[in-house]
Design a protein around this motif. Sequence first.
Motif, PDB file in Angstrom:
ATOM      1  N   ALA A 161      -4.134 -14.744  -5.516  1.00 49.47           N
ATOM      2  CA  ALA A 161      -4.969 -13.828  -4.734  1.00 49.47           C
ATOM      3  C   ALA A 161      -5.975 -13.141  -5.651  1.00 49.47           C
ATOM      4  N   ASN A 162      -7.151 -12.902  -5.117  1.00 48.27           N
ATOM      5  CA  ASN A 162      -8.183 -12.158  -5.838  1.00 48.27           C
ATOM      6  C   ASN A 162      -8.019 -10.672  -5.501  1.00 48.27           C
ATOM      7  N   GLY A 163      -7.379  -9.943  -6.398  1.00 52.07           N
ATOM      8  CA  GLY A 163      -7.086  -8.542  -6.124  1.00 52.07           C
ATOM      9  C   GLY A 163      -5.914  -8.414  -5.179  1.00 52.07           C
ATOM     10  N   LYS A 164      -5.936  -7.386  -4.373  1.00 49.35           N
ATOM     11  CA  LYS A 164      -4.835  -7.086  -3.473  1.00 49.35           C
ATOM     12  C   LYS A 164      -4.900  -7.943  -2.209  1.00 49.35           C
ATOM     13  N   LEU A 165      -3.732  -8.170  -1.618  1.00 51.58           N
ATOM     14  CA  LEU A 165      -3.686  -8.715  -0.263  1.00 51.58           C
ATOM     15  C   LEU A 165      -4.105  -7.629   0.704  1.00 51.58           C
ATOM     16  N   THR A 166      -4.797  -8.028   1.758  1.00 56.32           N
ATOM     17  CA  THR A 166      -5.321  -7.039   2.686  1.00 56.32           C
ATOM     18  C   THR A 166      -5.486  -7.647   4.065  1.00 56.32           C
ATOM     19  N   ASP A 198      -6.776  -5.108  10.087  1.00 53.91           N
ATOM     20  CA  ASP A 198      -5.897  -4.225  10.848  1.00 53.91           C
ATOM     21  C   ASP A 198      -4.468  -4.602  10.463  1.00 53.91           C
ATOM     22  N   ARG A 199      -3.481  -4.250  11.248  1.00 52.15           N
ATOM     23  CA  ARG A 199      -2.116  -4.569  10.836  1.00 52.15           C
ATOM     24  C   ARG A 199      -1.952  -6.085  10.722  1.00 52.15           C
ATOM     25  N   ILE A 200      -1.200  -6.493   9.719  1.00 51.39           N
ATOM     26  CA  ILE A 200      -1.052  -7.916   9.413  1.00 51.39           C
ATOM     27  C   ILE A 200      -0.470  -8.659  10.609  1.00 51.39           C
ATOM     28  N   GLN A 247       4.936  -6.049   9.764  1.00 51.42           N
ATOM     29  CA  GLN A 247       4.469  -6.893   8.675  1.00 51.42           C
ATOM     30  C   GLN A 247       3.531  -6.040   7.821  1.00 51.42           C
ATOM     31  N   GLU A 248       3.768  -5.984   6.518  1.00 54.94           N
ATOM     32  CA  GLU A 248       2.958  -5.112   5.661  1.00 54.94           C
ATOM     33  C   GLU A 248       2.857  -5.687   4.255  1.00 54.94           C
ATOM     34  N   VAL A 249       1.769  -5.324   3.571  1.00 52.77           N
ATOM     35  CA  VAL A 249       1.672  -5.612   2.142  1.00 52.77           C
ATOM     36  C   VAL A 249       2.613  -4.660   1.417  1.00 52.77           C
ATOM     37  N   ASP A 250       3.408  -5.195   0.512  1.00 52.56           N
ATOM     38  CA  ASP A 250       4.327  -4.367  -0.244  1.00 52.56           C
ATOM     39  C   ASP A 250       3.539  -3.323  -1.033  1.00 52.56           C
ATOM     40  N   PRO A 251       3.748  -2.024  -0.762  1.00 48.55           N
ATOM     41  CA  PRO A 251       2.968  -0.995  -1.472  1.00 48.55           C
ATOM     42  C   PRO A 251       3.225  -0.978  -2.977  1.00 48.55           C
ATOM     43  N   ARG A 252       4.342  -1.560  -3.431  1.00 48.56           N
ATOM     44  CA  ARG A 252       4.650  -1.591  -4.862  1.00 48.56           C
ATOM     45  C   ARG A 252       4.287  -2.921  -5.511  1.00 48.56           C
ATOM     46  N   ASP A 253       3.924  -3.896  -4.699  1.00 47.41           N
ATOM     47  CA  ASP A 253       3.538  -5.216  -5.202  1.00 47.41           C
ATOM     48  C   ASP A 253       2.525  -5.803  -4.229  1.00 47.41           C
ATOM     49  N   THR A 254       1.261  -5.581  -4.500  1.00 47.96           N
ATOM     50  CA  THR A 254       0.211  -5.954  -3.546  1.00 47.96           C
ATOM     51  C   THR A 254      -0.062  -7.449  -3.499  1.00 47.96           C
ATOM     52  N   GLN A 255       0.777  -8.247  -4.176  1.00 45.34           N
ATOM     53  CA  GLN A 255       0.706  -9.707  -4.078  1.00 45.34           C
ATOM     54  C   GLN A 255       1.805 -10.246  -3.161  1.00 45.34           C
ATOM     55  N   SER A 256       2.507  -9.357  -2.451  1.00 39.75           N
ATOM     56  CA  SER A 256       3.612  -9.769  -1.590  1.00 39.75           C
ATOM     57  C   SER A 256       3.501  -9.103  -0.222  1.00 39.75           C
ATOM     58  N   VAL A 257       4.048  -9.786   0.777  1.00 35.80           N
ATOM     59  CA  VAL A 257       4.109  -9.254   2.141  1.00 35.80           C
ATOM     60  C   VAL A 257       5.577  -9.048   2.506  1.00 35.80           C
TER      61      VAL A 257
END
Length: 479
Positions: free
Chosen positions: A397-402, A405-407, A426-436
């Motif tokens: 991923a280029n930077g954070k997953l995003t 609106d809600r995933i 479903q959310e991007v992990d706030p402590r690991d922005t490369q994971s859902v």
Amino acid sequence: MKIFLLAVISVALSAQSIQITDGIKTDQVFQREQNGKTDIPLKGTASDAEGKQVEIRVTRGILPNFGFNWKKYGLVTNGAWEAAISGLPTGGPYKLEARIQGSKNVTQIEPFFVGDLWVLGGQSNMEGVGNLEFVHPPDDKVRMIDMVEEKWQAAIEPLHNLPGAVDKVHWRVNEQKQPERLTGDKLAEYNRNRKKGAGLGISFGAAYVKHGDAPVGLIPAAHGGTSMDQWDPARYNAASPGDSLYGSMLRRVKVASHNGKVRGVLWYQGESDASLTAAPLFKGKFERFVAKVREDLKDPTLPFLYVQIGRFINTQNQDVWNRIQEDQRTAEESIPNSTVFAAVDSDLDDIIHVGTEDLKRIGVNMGRYAAGKAKKGPRMASVNLNNRVVRVNFVEANGKLTSKDRINGFTLHGPNGDELPLIFKQEVDPRDTQSVLIHLIADPPAGSVLRYGAGKNPYCNLRDEFGFGALVFGPMQLN
């Protein structure tokens, strides 16, 4: 007497003329070698200049290009001459000027460029069926070789023109069920009435120029509605290359490339193979196709950038559609130096064709990646279940997953394939922005699987910060 003699010499010199007949065309993009330079062989004719020296220079803007000011080349012999411009570096727009030594008569060709050639192949989403509205504007350093006259020109939408193409394989079938090429008033009327035709080629080229600092030459060769069988290299006949899609593509490369080389292939195809009979054979055909292209273009590592098929407003053969998508996702692993890009998060301009805005976005993504200024985009690396939370780990991923609106897009399925209504968040992990993180209301039964983009018309919105979408995947076992 002296005055008269000088006048005669002046007239003789001014009568000398020179023409360039082969080796370079206006708007042409020359494929550079690995060292970033290229050699350009030239041929020409000259009048009243037998035995005279040919001089050539290359300029950029108003100044001679460094090392390419007026230089002496071959002599005019039997009214003809040859020359080779060696080591011209990446760049442009260039101007080439030629003259007979001592003559004021100069012939010139401008602009031309040294950069990279890219083939556009596949079916309709590469041909471009987006609405011809708000298309990507032309870029000064993005050129194309058109399909009708096979002339180099500025790249403008639409890039493809199948009814008027040189090669028979692209022609429409007339009332007599015979292929017929549109010409003259019929072709003009067709062009005048076109409402569809936007693709991803120009946005790719513009991004490649911006991030890679090299001009781009596009070679349109796609054809809507075509299958891997129709692209089969075995259909190629050297005596009539224009009768097959593969042959037409190779022939156009030879027309466009002075050294028979290209930088890579952009490919978007697979929709026509999403049937019960064709889908099981798709991946093997695709792998063999890429290998043959590389063999015929004499480049075993030729970059092959392709798009995973996206959405289709249709409920038939949904599992087959997803199989093609999964095969395309995993083909990246089995085909060296290939990269797949997502389209499932795109809006459509009709029931199956990606809309103009998202074609531009995908093209920019591909161009930025090809220029070496972006990662591939989100790739699912692993799926793990722990305490009713499914963690999907991504790489590239280029930077954070995003998401805007809600995933949305992940679904859980039981052993029989039916969707399980167990996901509540479903959310991007706030402590690991490369994971859902996918939160469940209950434990799924043994043998359950996770999918992203299941079906033919899912709503998927997971991207990275550069706008690269996550690929459709699944079924993936929960570990």
